[in-house]
Motif scaffolding. Structure first.
Motif, PDB file in Angstrom:
ATOM      1  N   PHE A 121     -68.757 -45.221 158.527  1.00 10.43           N
ATOM      2  CA  PHE A 121     -68.874 -44.879 157.108  1.00 10.43           C
ATOM      3  C   PHE A 121     -69.847 -45.856 156.456  1.00 10.43           C
ATOM      4  CE2 PHE A 121     -67.566 -45.436 152.695  1.00 10.43           C
ATOM      5  CZ  PHE A 121     -67.645 -44.131 152.255  1.00 10.43           C
ATOM      6  N   GLU A 122     -70.824 -45.322 155.754  1.00 10.49           N
ATOM      7  CA  GLU A 122     -71.867 -46.132 155.109  1.00 10.49           C
ATOM      8  C   GLU A 122     -71.734 -46.020 153.594  1.00 10.49           C
ATOM      9  OE1 GLU A 122     -76.412 -45.229 154.905  1.00 10.49           O
ATOM     10  OE2 GLU A 122     -75.978 -46.181 156.837  1.00 10.49           O
ATOM     11  N   GLU A 123     -71.884 -47.152 152.907  1.00  3.64           N
ATOM     12  CA  GLU A 123     -71.796 -47.156 151.448  1.00  3.64           C
ATOM     13  C   GLU A 123     -72.804 -48.152 150.878  1.00  3.64           C
ATOM     14  OE1 GLU A 123     -71.271 -45.689 148.390  1.00  3.64           O
ATOM     15  OE2 GLU A 123     -69.331 -45.209 149.273  1.00  3.64           O
ATOM     16  N   THR A 124     -73.385 -47.795 149.746  1.00  6.58           N
ATOM     17  CA  THR A 124     -74.314 -48.687 149.048  1.00  6.58           C
ATOM     18  C   THR A 124     -73.538 -49.460 147.995  1.00  6.58           C
ATOM     19  OG1 THR A 124     -76.115 -47.116 149.412  1.00  6.58           O
ATOM     20  CG2 THR A 124     -76.443 -48.794 147.712  1.00  6.58           C
ATOM     21  N   LEU A 125     -73.692 -50.777 148.025  1.00  2.00           N
ATOM     22  CA  LEU A 125     -72.996 -51.651 147.085  1.00  2.00           C
ATOM     23  C   LEU A 125     -73.781 -51.773 145.787  1.00  2.00           C
ATOM     24  CD1 LEU A 125     -71.905 -54.439 149.610  1.00  2.00           C
ATOM     25  CD2 LEU A 125     -70.685 -52.345 148.957  1.00  2.00           C
ATOM     26  N   SER A 126     -73.182 -52.416 144.814  1.00  2.81           N
ATOM     27  CA  SER A 126     -73.798 -52.524 143.483  1.00  2.81           C
ATOM     28  C   SER A 126     -75.107 -53.298 143.498  1.00  2.81           C
ATOM     29  CB  SER A 126     -72.821 -53.177 142.502  1.00  2.81           C
ATOM     30  OG  SER A 126     -72.549 -54.510 142.884  1.00  2.81           O
ATOM     31  N   ASP A 127     -75.294 -54.178 144.479  1.00  5.26           N
ATOM     32  CA  ASP A 127     -76.536 -54.959 144.557  1.00  5.26           C
ATOM     33  C   ASP A 127     -77.618 -54.248 145.368  1.00  5.26           C
ATOM     34  OD1 ASP A 127     -75.602 -55.245 147.153  1.00  5.26           O
ATOM     35  OD2 ASP A 127     -75.597 -57.440 147.132  1.00  5.26           O
ATOM     36  N   GLY A 128     -77.339 -53.010 145.790  1.00  4.82           N
ATOM     37  CA  GLY A 128     -78.304 -52.233 146.550  1.00  4.82           C
ATOM     38  C   GLY A 128     -78.189 -52.394 148.059  1.00  4.82           C
ATOM     39  N   VAL A 169     -76.498 -52.131 151.763  1.00  7.73           N
ATOM     40  CA  VAL A 169     -75.734 -51.066 152.408  1.00  7.73           C
ATOM     41  C   VAL A 169     -74.777 -51.697 153.402  1.00  7.73           C
ATOM     42  CG1 VAL A 169     -75.884 -49.020 153.875  1.00  7.73           C
ATOM     43  CG2 VAL A 169     -77.610 -49.415 152.105  1.00  7.73           C
ATOM     44  N   ILE A 170     -73.543 -51.251 153.358  1.00  9.56           N
ATOM     45  CA  ILE A 170     -72.520 -51.753 154.282  1.00  9.56           C
ATOM     46  C   ILE A 170     -72.126 -50.601 155.196  1.00  9.56           C
ATOM     47  CG2 ILE A 170     -70.532 -51.275 152.801  1.00  9.56           C
ATOM     48  CD1 ILE A 170     -70.741 -54.538 154.559  1.00  9.56           C
ATOM     49  N   LEU A 171     -71.984 -50.879 156.476  1.00 13.91           N
ATOM     50  CA  LEU A 171     -71.572 -49.875 157.447  1.00 13.91           C
ATOM     51  C   LEU A 171     -70.208 -50.273 157.993  1.00 13.91           C
ATOM     52  CD1 LEU A 171     -72.254 -47.338 159.120  1.00 13.91           C
ATOM     53  CD2 LEU A 171     -73.169 -48.896 160.850  1.00 13.91           C
ATOM     54  N   VAL A 172     -69.204 -49.476 157.692  1.00 14.13           N
ATOM     55  CA  VAL A 172     -67.857 -49.700 158.218  1.00 14.13           C
ATOM     56  C   VAL A 172     -67.794 -48.936 159.543  1.00 14.13           C
ATOM     57  CG1 VAL A 172     -65.386 -49.531 157.766  1.00 14.13           C
ATOM     58  CG2 VAL A 172     -66.991 -49.783 155.839  1.00 14.13           C
ATOM     59  N   PRO A 173     -67.527 -49.635 160.641  1.00 16.05           N
ATOM     60  CA  PRO A 173     -67.609 -48.977 161.951  1.00 16.05           C
ATOM     61  C   PRO A 173     -66.420 -48.062 162.241  1.00 16.05           C
ATOM     62  CG  PRO A 173     -66.871 -51.238 162.216  1.00 16.05           C
ATOM     63  CD  PRO A 173     -67.203 -51.054 160.754  1.00 16.05           C
ATOM     64  N   ALA A 174     -66.666 -47.074 163.097  1.00 18.50           N
ATOM     65  CA  ALA A 174     -65.572 -46.251 163.611  1.00 18.50           C
ATOM     66  C   ALA A 174     -64.575 -47.180 164.293  1.00 18.50           C
ATOM     67  CB  ALA A 174     -66.106 -45.222 164.599  1.00 18.50           C
ATOM     68  N   LYS A 216     -58.293 -40.816 144.917  1.00 22.23           N
ATOM     69  CA  LYS A 216     -59.730 -40.556 144.786  1.00 22.23           C
ATOM     70  C   LYS A 216     -60.563 -41.816 145.021  1.00 22.23           C
ATOM     71  CE  LYS A 216     -59.419 -36.625 141.706  1.00 22.23           C
ATOM     72  NZ  LYS A 216     -59.768 -36.067 140.408  1.00 22.23           N
ATOM     73  N   TYR A 217     -59.926 -42.968 144.986  1.00 20.44           N
ATOM     74  CA  TYR A 217     -60.625 -44.243 145.162  1.00 20.44           C
ATOM     75  C   TYR A 217     -60.589 -44.726 146.614  1.00 20.44           C
ATOM     76  CZ  TYR A 217     -55.730 -45.174 144.255  1.00 20.44           C
ATOM     77  OH  TYR A 217     -54.364 -45.114 144.267  1.00 20.44           O
ATOM     78  N   ASN A 218     -60.301 -43.836 147.574  1.00 24.51           N
ATOM     79  CA  ASN A 218     -60.231 -44.252 148.978  1.00 24.51           C
ATOM     80  C   ASN A 218     -61.499 -44.939 149.459  1.00 24.51           C
ATOM     81  OD1 ASN A 218     -57.661 -43.284 149.256  1.00 24.51           O
ATOM     82  ND2 ASN A 218     -58.201 -41.558 150.548  1.00 24.51           N
ATOM     83  N   ARG A 219     -62.664 -44.401 149.087  1.00 29.26           N
ATOM     84  CA  ARG A 219     -63.930 -45.013 149.515  1.00 29.26           C
ATOM     85  C   ARG A 219     -64.015 -46.451 149.011  1.00 29.26           C
ATOM     86  NH1 ARG A 219     -67.594 -42.144 146.520  1.00 29.26           N
ATOM     87  NH2 ARG A 219     -69.182 -43.584 147.215  1.00 29.26           N
ATOM     88  N   PHE A 224     -65.003 -52.888 144.550  1.00 26.45           N
ATOM     89  CA  PHE A 224     -63.943 -51.899 144.380  1.00 26.45           C
ATOM     90  C   PHE A 224     -64.083 -51.214 143.021  1.00 26.45           C
ATOM     91  CE2 PHE A 224     -59.985 -50.608 142.472  1.00 26.45           C
ATOM     92  CZ  PHE A 224     -59.541 -49.677 143.390  1.00 26.45           C
ATOM     93  N   LEU A 225     -64.222 -51.995 141.973  1.00 28.01           N
ATOM     94  CA  LEU A 225     -64.337 -51.443 140.618  1.00 28.01           C
ATOM     95  C   LEU A 225     -65.592 -50.578 140.486  1.00 28.01           C
ATOM     96  CD1 LEU A 225     -63.231 -51.284 137.749  1.00 28.01           C
ATOM     97  CD2 LEU A 225     -64.475 -53.405 137.252  1.00 28.01           C
ATOM     98  N   TYR A 226     -66.700 -51.077 140.975  1.00 29.32           N
ATOM     99  CA  TYR A 226     -67.971 -50.351 140.897  1.00 29.32           C
ATOM    100  C   TYR A 226     -67.869 -48.993 141.587  1.00 29.32           C
ATOM    101  CZ  TYR A 226     -72.755 -49.107 142.249  1.00 29.32           C
ATOM    102  OH  TYR A 226     -73.929 -48.436 142.475  1.00 29.32           O
ATOM    103  N   LEU A 227     -67.367 -48.986 142.821  1.00 32.58           N
ATOM    104  CA  LEU A 227     -67.295 -47.738 143.591  1.00 32.58           C
ATOM    105  C   LEU A 227     -66.238 -46.788 143.034  1.00 32.58           C
ATOM    106  CD1 LEU A 227     -67.702 -49.263 147.153  1.00 32.58           C
ATOM    107  CD2 LEU A 227     -69.382 -47.889 145.893  1.00 32.58           C
ATOM    108  N   ALA A 228     -65.088 -47.322 142.637  1.00 28.76           N
ATOM    109  CA  ALA A 228     -64.036 -46.467 142.075  1.00 28.76           C
ATOM    110  C   ALA A 228     -64.528 -45.778 140.811  1.00 28.76           C
ATOM    111  CB  ALA A 228     -62.782 -47.284 141.802  1.00 28.76           C
TER     112      ALA A 228
END
Length: 130
Positions: free
Chosen positions: A26-33, A35-40, A62-65, A96-100
């Protein structure tokens, strides 16, 4: 369009909350730009909420990500070497706050309450990872 989280239930010891194992990376972009990759294979309980509060703040929602990324940042102790413990933990909590809020802006008050709960009580989880 947001990335999907593909998980499967993983039975936890009886004294723990339910666990979920990430089935695909799972890949997500953080507030500072960055990218974090959470591995399988990564295991999370999503939001670590005491059972007493589940009616108001369920551990899965809804805030699982946001919860998944937050757990992973805590496990990595992300940016601790460059920022120090307090600033790195604050950065993780802010993600957490940013993504939620990005996922569900209508629930921002709920997210702020959850953010402050993490700020107050998250120190124990952060230090347990050392």
């Amino acid at each position: 369009m947001y990335n999907k989280i593909v998980v499967m239930y993983r039975e936890a010891p009886s004294d723990k909350a339910d666990w979920w194992e990430l089935y695909e990376p799972f890949e997500e972009t953080l507030s500072d730009g960055s990218v974090i990759l959470v591995p399988a294979g990564y295991v999370t309980d999503f939001a670590s909420v005491p059972m007493l509060l589940w009616s108001f703040f369920p551990p899965i929602g809804k805030y699982n990500r946001a919860a998944l990324v937050h757990d992973y940042l805590y496990d990595l102790q992300y940016k601790q070497k460059e920022l120090g413990e307090q600033a790195a933990r604050k950065f993780a909590d802010e993600q957490f706050l940013y993504l939620a809020n990005a996922i569900n802006p209508q629930a921002s008050i709920r997210h702020y309450i959850m953010y402050w709960m993490v700020r107050v009580f998250g120190v124990y989880a952060w230090r347990a990872k050392k």
